[in-house]
Design an enzyme around this catalytic site. Structure first.
Site, PDB file in Angstrom:
ATOM      1  N   LYS A 161       0.852  -1.062   0.052  1.00 56.08           N
ATOM      2  CA  LYS A 161      -0.027  -0.098   0.067  1.00 56.08           C
ATOM      3  C   LYS A 161       0.757   1.212   0.121  1.00 56.08           C
ATOM      4  O   LYS A 161       1.661   1.273   0.729  1.00 56.08           O
ATOM      5  CB  LYS A 161      -0.779  -0.077   1.175  1.00 56.08           C
ATOM      6  N   ASP A 188      -0.410  -0.263  -4.443  1.00 59.33           N
ATOM      7  CA  ASP A 188      -1.798   0.134  -4.510  1.00 59.33           C
ATOM      8  C   ASP A 188      -1.950   1.501  -3.856  1.00 59.33           C
ATOM      9  O   ASP A 188      -1.673   1.700  -2.568  1.00 59.33           O
ATOM     10  CB  ASP A 188      -2.725  -0.714  -3.909  1.00 59.33           C
ATOM     11  N   GLU A 216      -1.709   0.357  -8.897  1.00 57.47           N
ATOM     12  CA  GLU A 216      -3.234   0.491  -8.839  1.00 57.47           C
ATOM     13  C   GLU A 216      -3.842   1.732  -8.086  1.00 57.47           C
ATOM     14  O   GLU A 216      -3.561   2.397  -7.442  1.00 57.47           O
ATOM     15  CB  GLU A 216      -3.460  -0.726  -7.860  1.00 57.47           C
ATOM     16  N   ASP A 241      -9.311   0.944 -10.198  1.00 58.20           N
ATOM     17  CA  ASP A 241     -10.045   0.016  -9.173  1.00 58.20           C
ATOM     18  C   ASP A 241     -11.053   0.880  -8.878  1.00 58.20           C
ATOM     19  O   ASP A 241     -12.423   0.621  -9.339  1.00 58.20           O
ATOM     20  CB  ASP A 241      -8.932  -0.179  -7.806  1.00 58.20           C
ATOM     21  N   LYS A 265     -14.012  -6.042  -8.144  1.00 54.14           N
ATOM     22  CA  LYS A 265     -14.402  -6.371  -6.720  1.00 54.14           C
ATOM     23  C   LYS A 265     -15.717  -6.678  -6.834  1.00 54.14           C
ATOM     24  O   LYS A 265     -16.302  -5.713  -7.002  1.00 54.14           O
ATOM     25  CB  LYS A 265     -13.732  -5.224  -5.863  1.00 54.14           C
TER      26      LYS A 265
END
Length: 358
Positions: A161, A188, A216, A241, A265
């Protein structure tokens, strides 16, 4: 296959360590469970993990919305599941978590009635699905220690992250790469950067030889032009995303050339629309990824069945339960999700389900 009874439960599970991303920090999973029972006594289960900065729902609002959606399912024939999902979308606009829990439960019940796996609903068969492991926003030493533990547990794909201070993010990723030189490493940003910061990060990562496999959602989900700018400026594949919740969103990203990859997702799109997004991405020659929120094994296995059923996913990030103090079911926790039927194959441990529904 008539829906006879629906119950909505709250599932709170503490995490072993705080999970920090650019949008905030979670100390426990606050999820909702849905139990669907048919007239034959077959039971299906669904789960969702609302995250207000992403889905716009709190756990309390998601539970209340799911309860409001019960009337859409009661008395319905599960063989008409697509029309039921369409009616749920019309009745609960924007309530992606509530809809997902209801939708997953009805799919699970349908498959259990038919004695088939959820993967078969999407054209495939169940099988092992490997996932990465996520390192949250922590200091470099902690990031390195978490990466080492992941390697020891058998993970060969890691996601780090980022999305804050670029220099600090680079040092965190570098610490992971140092201890995991042969692992695939994705990053991400969860919308945390401006385009120029994302491009700066990618340039510095390349200069440092960090060899990243994916960047991402570097910018805000509404900044499609900024996302396209990053995609065109960097050599790392860029994934959309939070910018993609619906098939319409996927079409916009594909038509504008704003990303190389679409992260599907279930937590954003549900199962039915998730499958539609995958087809849009492939039609546009974009790669697809599957991601998750902080779901338990129940929600993660439902998503893994989507992967097994559709096939062709280039990136799999289904590790949401790896920091749970207790899991909802007796499953092996590690880099491989063993999908099997009937349905998504998961029945919650009764001790994890509250005695009284909401």
């Amino acid at each position: 296959m008539i829906v006879e009874r629906i119950e909505v439960y709250r599932l709170d599970v503490p995490l072993t360590d705080p999970f920090e991303i650019s949008l905030g920090t979670k100390h426990e999973a606050e999820n909702l469970l849905v139990r669907v029972e048919t007239d034959s006594g077959t039971v299906g289960w669904g789960e969702a993990a609302p995250l207000e900065p992403i889905t716009g729902e709190t756990i309390d609002s998601a539970i209340e919305t799911a309860k409001a959606g019960v009337s859409v399912l009661e008395g319905r024939d599960l063989r008409n599941r697509r029309s039921i999902v369409t009616d749920l979308e019309a009745a609960l606009p924007g309530a992606v978590s509530a809809r997902l829990a209801l939708e997953t439960a009805l799919y699970d019940a349908y498959c259990r009635e038919r004695d088939i796996s959820l993967a078969e609903c999407f054209g495939g068969s169940p099988g092992p699905i490997r996932t990465d492991l996520t390192v949250s926003i922590v200091d470099p030493d902690t990031a390195a220690a978490e990466a080492e533990s992941a390697l020891e547990a058998g993970f060969d794909e890691l996601k780090v992250k980022v999305g804050g201070d670029v220099s600090a993010d680079i040092e965190r990723v570098a610490a992971v790469r140092e201890v995991a030189p042969n692992a695939g490493v994705k990053v991400d940003a969860n919308q945390g950067w401006q385009p120029k910061e994302a491009i700066q990060f990618a340039h510095e990562a390349r200069t440092r030889g960090l060899d990243l496999t994916l960047l991402e959602q570097p910018v805000h989900r509404d900044d499609v032009r900024g996302l396209k700018r990053v995609t065109e400026a960097v050599r790392i594949p860029v994934a959309a995303d939070e910018a993609v919740f619906t098939p319409t969103d996927a079409h916009r990203i594909a038509a504008s050339g704003a990303a190389d990859v679409i992260n599907i997702k279930a937590a954003k799109s549900g199962l039915t629309d998730g499958a539609a997004i995958a087809e849009i991405a492939r039609g546009a020659n974009l790669e697809v990824m599957i991601g998750c929120m902080l779901e338990s094994a129940l929600g993660l296995h439902a998503s893994a069945h989507l992967v097994a059923g559709l096939g062709g996913f280039s990136y799999v990030d289904l590790d949401g339960n790896l920091s749970f103090e207790r899991n909802v079911a007796d499953v092996t926790v590690g880099p491989t999700l063993e999908t099997r039927g009937p349905g998504h194959g998961i029945v919650p441990d009764p001790s994890m389900v509250p005695d009284t529904p909401e």
